[in-house]
Design a protein around this motif. Structure first.
Motif, PDB file in Angstrom:
ATOM      1  N   HIS A 162      -6.658 -24.300   5.683  1.00 39.59           N
ATOM      2  CA  HIS A 162      -6.218 -25.669   5.975  1.00 39.59           C
ATOM      3  C   HIS A 162      -4.822 -25.936   5.400  1.00 39.59           C
ATOM      4  N   GLY A 163      -3.927 -26.423   6.258  1.00 38.51           N
ATOM      5  CA  GLY A 163      -2.583 -26.784   5.816  1.00 38.51           C
ATOM      6  C   GLY A 163      -1.621 -25.625   5.709  1.00 38.51           C
TER       7      GLY A 163
ATOM      8  N   ILE B 202     -15.157 -24.332   4.655  1.00 35.57           N
ATOM      9  CA  ILE B 202     -16.101 -24.868   5.637  1.00 35.57           C
ATOM     10  C   ILE B 202     -16.393 -23.755   6.628  1.00 35.57           C
ATOM     11  N   ALA B 203     -17.652 -23.366   6.735  1.00 42.40           N
ATOM     12  CA  ALA B 203     -18.069 -22.372   7.717  1.00 42.40           C
ATOM     13  C   ALA B 203     -18.821 -23.079   8.836  1.00 42.40           C
ATOM     14  N   MET B 204     -18.502 -22.725  10.066  1.00 42.08           N
ATOM     15  CA  MET B 204     -19.186 -23.254  11.241  1.00 42.08           C
ATOM     16  C   MET B 204     -19.726 -22.055  12.017  1.00 42.08           C
TER      17      MET B 204
ATOM     18  N   GLU C 152     -19.697 -41.370   8.791  1.00 38.22           N
ATOM     19  CA  GLU C 152     -18.579 -41.154   7.875  1.00 38.22           C
ATOM     20  C   GLU C 152     -18.413 -39.670   7.558  1.00 38.22           C
ATOM     21  N   PHE C 153     -19.543 -38.994   7.347  1.00 35.04           N
ATOM     22  CA  PHE C 153     -19.485 -37.558   7.067  1.00 35.04           C
ATOM     23  C   PHE C 153     -18.894 -36.803   8.250  1.00 35.04           C
TER      24      PHE C 153
ATOM     25  N   GLN D 293     -14.594 -33.655  10.638  1.00 32.93           N
ATOM     26  CA  GLN D 293     -13.645 -33.445  11.735  1.00 32.93           C
ATOM     27  C   GLN D 293     -12.210 -33.381  11.209  1.00 32.93           C
ATOM     28  N   LYS D 294     -11.895 -34.271  10.275  1.00 30.17           N
ATOM     29  CA  LYS D 294     -10.537 -34.308   9.719  1.00 30.17           C
ATOM     30  C   LYS D 294     -10.225 -33.038   8.940  1.00 30.17           C
ATOM     31  N   GLU D 295     -11.187 -32.558   8.150  1.00 31.30           N
ATOM     32  CA  GLU D 295     -10.958 -31.382   7.309  1.00 31.30           C
ATOM     33  C   GLU D 295     -10.971 -30.091   8.121  1.00 31.30           C
TER      34      GLU D 295
END
Length: 400
Positions: A87-88, A216-218, A247-248, A253-255
């Motif tokens: 991320h980033g 985060i693993a998907m 909210e979660f 989604q944002k992260e």
């Protein structure tokens, strides 16, 4: 007193897989069939077990060879490819089964379906005696093996065995009774596990997205769903657990971003504390530790059960031999643990470092891996538990 050649303490996925593998190997071997006892403190049915297991291709092959895969297959989702990002930061790594010459990288299977399939096979094997629920109270070392004292159906029973195998998890009674100490690293992290509903199909791609303090693993599931494993420091997960589902989902989604499209739903979240725990010795007299009883790893690289299943395959070969070489197994087990530690403990540390030179080497390494077939092939072999560590590969890639 009842006598056995092998007594396995712990009847979860690891214990049952070992029992089935040993019984199957002995049935086809020329050596006399060994008598096996399996002792488990918990009943088989765990309706609240929400764990989702990522099996690598080697683990799939083991289950297929044991003739238990056909009962897992209806509940399994193939992982055709893996996408790793940070991320980033720029740079991604993409892997597919073709990168290491296998049809798929692995499968995602609910833990309760793995246990159900193993139990179906277990009860059909005549040389296994099952004690469930039963609790190990104590054991003593004898010249030819051990004598174990268990409680089953409120009665005390004494069992003797030439070999006692502890497959009873992180809080192993066998390890404690054998006076084997452990080294523990508390990551001060927790894993949040849930299922996310997707607006579009996942394409059987697994995603691992690292960020400053975790990942985060998907993982693909049947239909338009993905298993979501979010590892983060304890305070962050506590705050995530306090959020509403909506909210979660927005925070996730944002992260994570939109590589899987839009998220439209989320299941109840479960949490698991994370730590690294390794036994200082895996052997003590006639006692062997395997699986989480010997080593509990961070789940970031999905090495835990896959390492245990690799141990089972090797240990089965050793016990099926005319003259078992436990020293060979011990050397192999230590090397495999070292390998898996690089894919979990050190992998997490690598992505947590924001020191500019390290970050640059990491990102350029990911880019190079993605476009360099030889390096990618080595990385894919490592992901299957076969070959240099990811930090080594990323470092090598950044220098080439």
């Amino acid at each position: 007193m009842k006598d056995y050649d092998v007594m396995i303490i712990g009847g979860g996925m690891v214990g049952m897989a070992l029992a089935v593998a040993l019984a199957s190997a002995m049935a086809s071997a020329k050596s006399p069939t060994k008598r096996i006892a399996l002792v488990d403190a918990a009943p088989l049915t765990k309706p609240d077990d929400q764990r989702l297991i990522a099996l690598n291709y080697n683990s799939y092959c083991l289950f297929k060879n044991l003739n238990v895969w056909e009962n897992m297959a209806p509940h399994a989702t193939a992982i055709d490819a893996l996408h790793v990002s940070h991320h980033g930061h720029f740079g991604v790594t993409r892997l597919s089964g073709g990168d290491c010459g296998v049809p798929v990288l692995g499968y995602v299977v609910p833990a309760k379906q793995i246990e159900a399939a193993l139990n179906t096979a277990l009860v059909k094997l005549p040389n296994i005696t099952l004690y469930r629920p039963a609790r190990l109270n104590s054991f003593s070392h004898e010249t030819a093996g051990v004598i174990a004292h268990i409680t089953s159906d409120a009665a005390e029973i004494s069992l003797s065995a030439a070999l006692l195998i502890g497959a009873d998890g992180t809080n192993s009674s066998v390890r404690r009774l054998a006076n084997i100490n452990t080294d523990t690293t508390d990551y001060q992290q927790t894993a949040s596990v849930s299922v996310t509903e997707l607006q579009r199909a996942h394409g059987n791609i697994a995603y691992e997205r690292f960020h400053g303090n975790g990942a985060i693993a998907m993982l693909p599931l049947q239909g338009k769903f993905a298993a979501t494993i979010w590892t983060e420091d304890n305070a962050k997960i506590t705050s995530l657990m306090a959020l509403s589902s909506a909210e979660f989902l927005a925070t996730l989604q944002k992260e994570f971003g939109y590589r899987l499209g839009r998220f439209i739903g989320s299941s109840h979240r479960h949490t698991y504390p994370l730590q690294l725990q390794t036994a200082r010795q895996d052997f003590a007299g006639h006692v062997i530790l395997i699986g989480n009883a010997a080593h509990t790893l961070h789940p970031v690289a999905a090495q835990g059960l896959n390492l245990a299943l690799a141990e089972i395959a090797m240990l089965t070969d050793v016990l099926a031999a005319a003259v078992p070489s436990f020293k060979h197994f011990q050397t192999w087990q230590q090397q495999q643990l070292k390998t898996s530690l690089h894919l979990s403990h050190h992998l997490l540390q690598l992505f947590a470092q924001d020191f500019a030179p390290v970050a640059f080497a990491r990102q350029t390494g990911m880019l190079t891996l993605n476009v360099c077939p030889p390096l990618k092939r080595r990385f894919a072999q490592k992901a299957l538990g076969r070959d240099a560590t990811l930090p080594e590969l990323l470092q090598a890639a950044s220098l080439e």
